[in-house]
Design an enzyme around this catalytic site. Structure first.
Site: not given
Ligand code: IVH
Length: 671
Positions: A433, A114, A225, A410, A428, A118
């Protein structure tokens, strides 16, 4: 209505609103018109105002109901919020698979793939179907309780359907959509504020704000998720990740919607490749693919390390990064006078385009990353994001490199720069300017403002440099010969520019107001002003109190507008523009006599009227040009009170807002 009836009506309204929110924010399939939605919402607010006991934690009114806090309470996670191991290589992914296979020799392993969103990790707890707590990850053991902020996220249900378990903990990621990020940054730039470097920072900055009302204005989304603790479930907890996500979706919780499954390394590589192609079309930024064991009981058997589960790994897509040398740090001055340090780089190819400059935001940011001239630095560019310096490659630092100190002068006019308390931006202070003058002219000519053909950076530089135009008024005094006489200016281009200026005289008033570059007045505020005022003259003479009464105009903006028009030089500029024949009339105004006797008036309805039903009274008011609003404030023109009016009436009396009855209302409506 009896108490029972009120309760029933409230429950029905809340349910309707939830349904429409879900359709709009989760399914992206609107199921009601905006005015109809507003009406439902208003009725709900009114009902709660009169019967505060109906205002439960899961009422749609509670999205922005949270009070500002001075700091977030700590939230200890019942189970630690773990992170993920990650890798950039398919070989390491193969090793990961082998490790898991070794732990579970008997099992046939099914994997899910999946998007790795970010954003910021959050954990939510629903109790008896109601969102009770939401917290950030923090150090994994405890984070910040940001329930009030999370409630403002419109795609997140405050209440789950009846089939939800008694206790449900879910985990997900809060993000800012790409489109929302672009819009927010546009607005910030227009208002002279520092833009965010990327959607993740924007989301993080938004969640950190202490006033939920401000968070509510940020375009945040959430994707869930994973499951935490689940108790009192009706039936079984779904046994696999695929079914968990289906279940969350059934409960109305937003999920990513994109998921692949596979058994072999080849399957995973293929899915990761497909996601890589698909991810650029997604509304949110993804920095990788998360590979998880599908079967939850096998996960249990696999266990966790101190930081991360053994049953999952993140495959990170190679960021669009490159190393290059920082040749110099120059300082740019914008139209608001902000001094912005810019990295001048040895040109380098990233993601198909050559990057020679990158923003360094401000002095504090440079010091935090300890960026020095001569350093080898890592540059990143992703999507719509402005190229940025990620970090310094310290191993390659030259001995003689010295820490950067911003010259507090400036670079253009040599004025001493100044900084407001609490701000990170040096400015500035000299309005004359040349850099600020150029910035103002460019802003005025820009597509989003007066949209003047040919009025770009190059021409503006020449106009200011030659002294032909030092303010927007002087643009309209330019003669063709003067423009054509500029260096490297073709007759045809000069003519186009002159024609562009002529055409701009007909632009709508809001474009002109926006183009003037008044501090804190972006395009949205300019439109709000021009909906309220029919002409430049009405706007110029508006008092601060009157301005504050406009929706979307707060105290800071009102002050700024009032101050700008109070300045004699600015007044003189307006007169020059008037003489030049610019349009000073708003075509989007919605007040004014022509639109009815209640034009521009805001009314609150409360209690039961003797003859008219609520919606009938509202329809009459709207037909007369007025607006029905939900709660009483200084901005309210009248409160229409009927039988058993409650707290709104008290509030109206307290704020000395005129209170009228039904017959008086009808009279005002001209009936
Ligand atoms: S599962 C027990 N699924 O990525 C860990 N994490 O770099 C469960 N993140 O701390 C995490 N998308 O904040 C999971 N589809 C996804 C995610 C995901 C983003 C984040 C999450 C995690 C970080 C790790």
């Amino acid at each position: 209505m009896s108490a029972a009836e009120n309760k029933k009506r409230h429950a029905m309204l809340a349910e309707e609103i939830r349904r429409h929110d879900h359709a709009y924010y989760v399914l992206a399939e609107p199921s009601i018109s905006d005015p109809d939605y507003d009406r439902l919402y208003r009725e709900l607010l009114d009902l709660e105002e009169v019967h505060p006991e109906l205002q439960t934690a899961d009422s749609p009114s509670q999205r922005v109901g949270g009070k500002p806090v001075s700091e977030f309470p700590e939230h200890r996670h019942a189970q630690p919020m773990m992170s993920l191991d990650n890798t950039y290589s398919f070989n390491e992914l193969a090793e990961f698979l082998k490790r898991v296979e070794k732990r579970l020799p008997e099992a046939e392993l099914d994997w899910t793939i999946e998007p790795k969103i970010d954003g910021l990790a959050v954990s939510l707890r629903y109790e008896n179907g109601v969102l009770a707590v939401g917290a950030t990850r923090g150090d994994g053991a405890s984070g910040d309780d940001i329930t009030g902020n999370l409630k403002t996220i419109r795609s997140l249900p405050l209440r789950l359907p009846a089939k939800a378990p008694a206790v449900l903990k879910v985990r997900g990621e809060v993000f800012m959509s790409r489109a929302g990020f672009a819009k927010l940054n546009e607005k910030r730039k227009a208002e002279g504020e520092e833009p965010f470097a990327n959607p993740r920072n924007a989301a993080a900055g938004s969640l950190k704000m202490l006033d939920p009302k401000m968070v509510a204005e940020r375009p945040l989304g959430i994707i869930l998720y994973g499951l935490g603790e689940v108790d009192g479930v009706n039936g079984d907890v779904p046994p696999t990740q695929v079914e968990v996500l289906d279940w969350l979706e059934e409960l109305g919780l937003p999920t990513a919607g994109e998921i692949w499954t596979g058994q072999s390394h080849d399957d995973l590589v293929a899915a990761i490749g497909e996601l890589d192609l698909a991810r650029h079309e997604l509304d949110y930024e993804t920095d990788g693919a998360v590979i998880k064991l599908n079967n939850l009981s096998l996960r249990e058997q696999c266990g966790v390390t101190s930081k991360a589960p053994r049953w999952a790994i993140a495959y990170k897509y190679a960021a669009e990064q490159a190393e290059t040398v920082l040749k110099a740090i120059t300082v740019q001055v914008g139209r608001t006078g902000a001094l912005t340090p810019v990295a001048e780089l040895e040109p380098v190819l990233i993601a198909g385009s050559t990057v020679a400059r990158a923003t360094l935001h401000n002095e504090e940011e440079i010091q935090r990353k300890d960026i020095r001239v001569g350093d080898t630095v890592v540059i990143e560019k992703a999507g719509e994001i402005i190229p940025a310096v990620v970090e310094v490659v310290l191993g390659k630092r030259l001995k003689k490199a010295t820490a950067f100190v911003l010259n507090k002068e400036c670079p253009e006019c040599k004025s001493q720069a100044a900084k407001d308390e609490g701000d990170v931006v040096w400015r500035c202070p000299n309005p004359d300017c040349a850099a600020q003058v150029r910035g103002r002219l460019e802003h005025f000519c820009a597509r989003g403002a007066m949209d003047i053909e040919g009025g770009g950076e190059v021409l503006v530089r020449q106009l200011v440099g030659s002294g032909l135009a030092l303010n927007v008024g002087e643009l309209y005094k330019l003669a063709l010969a003067e423009v054509a006489g500029l260096e490297r200016m073709a007759e045809k281009s000069a003519q186009n520019f002159i024609d562009g200026l002529e055409a701009s005289k007909q632009r709508d008033l809001w474009r002109l107001i926006f183009g003037l570059g008044i501090l804190h007045v972006g395009a949205g505020v300019a439109k709000a002003l021009c909906r309220r005022y029919a002409t430049m003259d009405e706007l110029m003479d508006a008092s601060e109190e009157e301005l504050v009464a406009i929706d979307d105009v707060g105290e800071v903006i009102a002050k700024s507008v009032h101050f700008w028009f109070g300045d004699s030089q600015n007044r003189a500029l307006i007169e020059v523009l008037r003489k030049a024949g610019l349009n000073f009339e708003s075509s989007i105004v919605i007040s004014g006599e022509a639109l009815g006797p209640l034009a521009g008036k805001a009314l609150v309805l409360t209690g039961t009227l003797p003859n008219l039903k609520r919606h009938e009274a509202a329809a009459r008011i709207e037909a007369a040009g007025g607006k029905v609003i939900g709660s009483v404030s200084k901005k309210t023109d009248y409160v229409v009170a009927g039988e058993s009016a409650g707290s709104k009436l008290t509030k109206a009396e307290k704020l000395s807002v005129p209170v009228i009855d039904e017959s008086e209302l009808l009279r005002l409506c001209g009936e």
